[in-house]
Each structure stands twice: as structure tokens, then as C-alpha cells.
Motif scaffolding. Structure first.
Motif, PDB file in Angstrom:
ATOM      1  N   LEU A   1       5.696  -1.926  -5.976  1.00  0.00           N
ATOM      2  CA  LEU A   1       5.986  -1.159  -4.760  1.00  0.00           C
ATOM      3  C   LEU A   1       4.779  -0.329  -4.352  1.00  0.00           C
ATOM      4  CD1 LEU A   1       9.609   0.136  -5.424  1.00  0.00           C
ATOM      5  CD2 LEU A   1       8.914  -1.612  -3.794  1.00  0.00           C
ATOM      6  N   VAL A   2       4.159   0.327  -5.329  1.00  0.00           N
ATOM      7  CA  VAL A   2       2.985   1.157  -5.044  1.00  0.00           C
ATOM      8  C   VAL A   2       1.839   0.288  -4.528  1.00  0.00           C
ATOM      9  CG1 VAL A   2       1.200   2.622  -6.065  1.00  0.00           C
ATOM     10  CG2 VAL A   2       3.606   3.053  -6.571  1.00  0.00           C
ATOM     11  N   GLU A   3       1.661  -0.897  -5.082  1.00  0.00           N
ATOM     12  CA  GLU A   3       0.621  -1.801  -4.571  1.00  0.00           C
ATOM     13  C   GLU A   3       0.851  -2.085  -3.089  1.00  0.00           C
ATOM     14  OE1 GLU A   3       0.903  -5.138  -7.244  1.00  0.00           O
ATOM     15  OE2 GLU A   3      -0.677  -4.331  -8.547  1.00  0.00           O
ATOM     16  N   SER A   4       2.098  -2.331  -2.710  1.00  0.00           N
ATOM     17  CA  SER A   4       2.421  -2.598  -1.302  1.00  0.00           C
ATOM     18  C   SER A   4       2.215  -1.352  -0.441  1.00  0.00           C
ATOM     19  CB  SER A   4       3.862  -3.076  -1.171  1.00  0.00           C
ATOM     20  OG  SER A   4       4.033  -4.301  -1.833  1.00  0.00           O
ATOM     21  N   ILE A   5       2.611  -0.195  -0.955  1.00  0.00           N
ATOM     22  CA  ILE A   5       2.434   1.064  -0.229  1.00  0.00           C
ATOM     23  C   ILE A   5       0.954   1.327   0.008  1.00  0.00           C
ATOM     24  CG2 ILE A   5       2.670   3.580  -0.436  1.00  0.00           C
ATOM     25  CD1 ILE A   5       5.360   2.904  -1.999  1.00  0.00           C
ATOM     26  N   LEU A   6       0.146   1.152  -1.027  1.00  0.00           N
ATOM     27  CA  LEU A   6      -1.297   1.362  -0.889  1.00  0.00           C
ATOM     28  C   LEU A   6      -1.917   0.374   0.084  1.00  0.00           C
ATOM     29  CD1 LEU A   6      -2.300   2.234  -4.556  1.00  0.00           C
ATOM     30  CD2 LEU A   6      -2.432   3.750  -2.558  1.00  0.00           C
ATOM     31  N   LYS A   7      -1.445  -0.861   0.091  1.00  0.00           N
ATOM     32  CA  LYS A   7      -1.959  -1.863   1.029  1.00  0.00           C
ATOM     33  C   LYS A   7      -1.664  -1.445   2.464  1.00  0.00           C
ATOM     34  CE  LYS A   7      -2.942  -6.343   2.308  1.00  0.00           C
ATOM     35  NZ  LYS A   7      -3.569  -6.105   3.576  1.00  0.00           N
ATOM     36  N   ILE A   8      -0.451  -0.987   2.708  1.00  0.00           N
ATOM     37  CA  ILE A   8      -0.080  -0.510   4.043  1.00  0.00           C
ATOM     38  C   ILE A   8      -0.967   0.665   4.435  1.00  0.00           C
ATOM     39  CG2 ILE A   8       1.736   0.671   5.368  1.00  0.00           C
ATOM     40  CD1 ILE A   8       3.752  -1.068   3.700  1.00  0.00           C
ATOM     41  N   ALA A   9      -1.156   1.606   3.522  1.00  0.00           N
ATOM     42  CA  ALA A   9      -1.969   2.789   3.806  1.00  0.00           C
ATOM     43  C   ALA A   9      -3.432   2.414   4.056  1.00  0.00           C
ATOM     44  CB  ALA A   9      -1.863   3.784   2.653  1.00  0.00           C
TER      45      ALA A   9
ATOM     46  N   LEU B   1       7.448   5.786  -9.999  1.00  0.00           N
ATOM     47  CA  LEU B   1       6.721   5.603  -8.751  1.00  0.00           C
ATOM     48  C   LEU B   1       5.502   6.526  -8.710  1.00  0.00           C
ATOM     49  CD1 LEU B   1       7.036   4.067  -5.956  1.00  0.00           C
ATOM     50  CD2 LEU B   1       7.893   6.246  -5.113  1.00  0.00           C
ATOM     51  N   ASN B   2       5.703   7.802  -9.045  1.00  0.00           N
ATOM     52  CA  ASN B   2       4.591   8.762  -9.052  1.00  0.00           C
ATOM     53  C   ASN B   2       3.530   8.383 -10.083  1.00  0.00           C
ATOM     54  OD1 ASN B   2       5.235  10.655  -6.980  1.00  0.00           O
ATOM     55  ND2 ASN B   2       6.848  11.463  -8.273  1.00  0.00           N
ATOM     56  N   PHE B   3       3.958   7.956 -11.262  1.00  0.00           N
ATOM     57  CA  PHE B   3       3.014   7.543 -12.294  1.00  0.00           C
ATOM     58  C   PHE B   3       2.195   6.340 -11.810  1.00  0.00           C
ATOM     59  CE2 PHE B   3       1.925   4.763 -15.846  1.00  0.00           C
ATOM     60  CZ  PHE B   3       1.140   5.621 -16.616  1.00  0.00           C
ATOM     61  N   SER B   4       2.867   5.347 -11.262  1.00  0.00           N
ATOM     62  CA  SER B   4       2.177   4.163 -10.759  1.00  0.00           C
ATOM     63  C   SER B   4       1.206   4.524  -9.643  1.00  0.00           C
ATOM     64  CB  SER B   4       3.183   3.132 -10.251  1.00  0.00           C
ATOM     65  OG  SER B   4       3.999   2.676 -11.297  1.00  0.00           O
ATOM     66  N   PHE B   5       1.621   5.427  -8.767  1.00  0.00           N
ATOM     67  CA  PHE B   5       0.749   5.853  -7.679  1.00  0.00           C
ATOM     68  C   PHE B   5      -0.513   6.514  -8.236  1.00  0.00           C
ATOM     69  CE2 PHE B   5      -0.570   8.968  -4.420  1.00  0.00           C
ATOM     70  CZ  PHE B   5      -0.820   8.089  -3.370  1.00  0.00           C
ATOM     71  N   ASP B   6      -0.350   7.407  -9.212  1.00  0.00           N
ATOM     72  CA  ASP B   6      -1.499   8.092  -9.800  1.00  0.00           C
ATOM     73  C   ASP B   6      -2.475   7.119 -10.458  1.00  0.00           C
ATOM     74  OD1 ASP B   6      -0.596  10.545  -8.933  1.00  0.00           O
ATOM     75  OD2 ASP B   6       0.340  11.081 -10.846  1.00  0.00           O
ATOM     76  N   VAL B   7      -1.957   6.075 -11.058  1.00  0.00           N
ATOM     77  CA  VAL B   7      -2.817   5.084 -11.727  1.00  0.00           C
ATOM     78  C   VAL B   7      -3.469   4.147 -10.715  1.00  0.00           C
ATOM     79  CG1 VAL B   7      -2.826   3.103 -13.298  1.00  0.00           C
ATOM     80  CG2 VAL B   7      -1.575   5.187 -13.920  1.00  0.00           C
ATOM     81  N   LEU B   8      -2.685   3.610  -9.787  1.00  0.00           N
ATOM     82  CA  LEU B   8      -3.175   2.567  -8.894  1.00  0.00           C
ATOM     83  C   LEU B   8      -4.050   3.074  -7.746  1.00  0.00           C
ATOM     84  CD1 LEU B   8      -0.006   0.308  -8.807  1.00  0.00           C
ATOM     85  CD2 LEU B   8      -2.147  -0.107 -10.021  1.00  0.00           C
ATOM     86  N   LYS B   9      -3.985   4.352  -7.449  1.00  0.00           N
ATOM     87  CA  LYS B   9      -4.828   4.876  -6.368  1.00  0.00           C
ATOM     88  C   LYS B   9      -6.272   5.123  -6.821  1.00  0.00           C
ATOM     89  CE  LYS B   9      -3.900   9.815  -6.976  1.00  0.00           C
ATOM     90  NZ  LYS B   9      -3.429  11.036  -6.325  1.00  0.00           N
ATOM     91  N   ARG B  10      -6.521   5.073  -8.130  1.00  0.00           N
ATOM     92  CA  ARG B  10      -7.875   5.297  -8.649  1.00  0.00           C
ATOM     93  C   ARG B  10      -8.848   4.277  -8.069  1.00  0.00           C
ATOM     94  NH1 ARG B  10      -5.985   5.887 -14.889  1.00  0.00           N
ATOM     95  NH2 ARG B  10      -4.870   7.853 -14.621  1.00  0.00           N
TER      96      ARG B  10
END
Length: 112
Positions: free
Chosen positions: A6-14, A44-53
């Protein structure tokens, strides 16, 4: 853990939104998240913190707008906030029809 995908998709949209607006960094991403969306907030928050790096969202914050489960009675028409997943009307015992609570969408992307 589906939250990582989900975070991968959110980051792609952003990132796509930032590119469309010629932005160099993303400062915040807002989500509308229903209580019945099946998403674990901590994961979700943990994944966001890791994947946004190492992305343009590296210093971004994730702002989550929780949406309660709302339903309308099919008999009396009253609208209620559903608690404990009880989908029967507390007024007339009719069946409640879901109106909100399953949302999962990017509401906004703040860029610089």
C-alpha cells in the motif's frame, strides 16, 4: 504485511503528483482511511518510514484522516456510527447499509 505494498502505491501516487507539479520534494501526504479498510496503522507508518528513504518524500510526514464506519438503516432511514461491527439499527432493529468506513485514498500531497 500488505501495508508495505500500500505504501509503495501511495508513494508512487505522491511522486507522480510531485513530478506533474515540477516539485523537488514531498513534505506531506494525506490519506483518508476508513476504519473498515483493513489497514494496520502501525504497520502502515512503519512501512512509510522505511520505504520513503532515499526518495523525494524522505522527510515527508504521513497524515491520516480516519473515517468512522457510518451506516443508514434500511427501515427507518436513520444514520449511525457503527460500533463493534453491529450492523443492526439500535432504533428499529433494521439492517444498516454501509455509507462510509472503507475508504483508502490519497487526499493530498504537499510539495515544494
Amino acid at each position: 504485511m500488505h501495508e508495505a505494498s500500500l505504501v509503495e502505491s501511495i508513494l508512487k501516487i505522491a511522486q507522480d503528483t510531485a513530478a506533474e507539479n515540477h516539485a523537488e520534494k514531498i513534505t506531506a501526504i494525506g490519506l483518508k482511511l476508513g476504519d473498515m479498510a483493513g489497514v494496520e496503522i502501525d504497520a502502515l507508518n512503519f512501512s512509510f518510514d522505511v520505504l520513503k528513504r532515499n526518495t523525494i518524500a524522505e522527510n515527508a510526514v504521513l497524515k491520516i484522516n480516519r473515517v468512522p464506519i457510518q451506516a443508514q438503516c434500511n427501515k427507518c432511514g436513520k444514520i449511525f456510527t457503527v460500533e463493534h461491527y453491529n450492523f443492526f439499527c439500535p432504533e428499529c432493529d433494521g439492517i444498516l447499509i454501509l455509507k462510509s468506513g472503507r475508504e483508502l485514498l490519497v487526499e493530498f500531497v504537499d510539495c515544494d
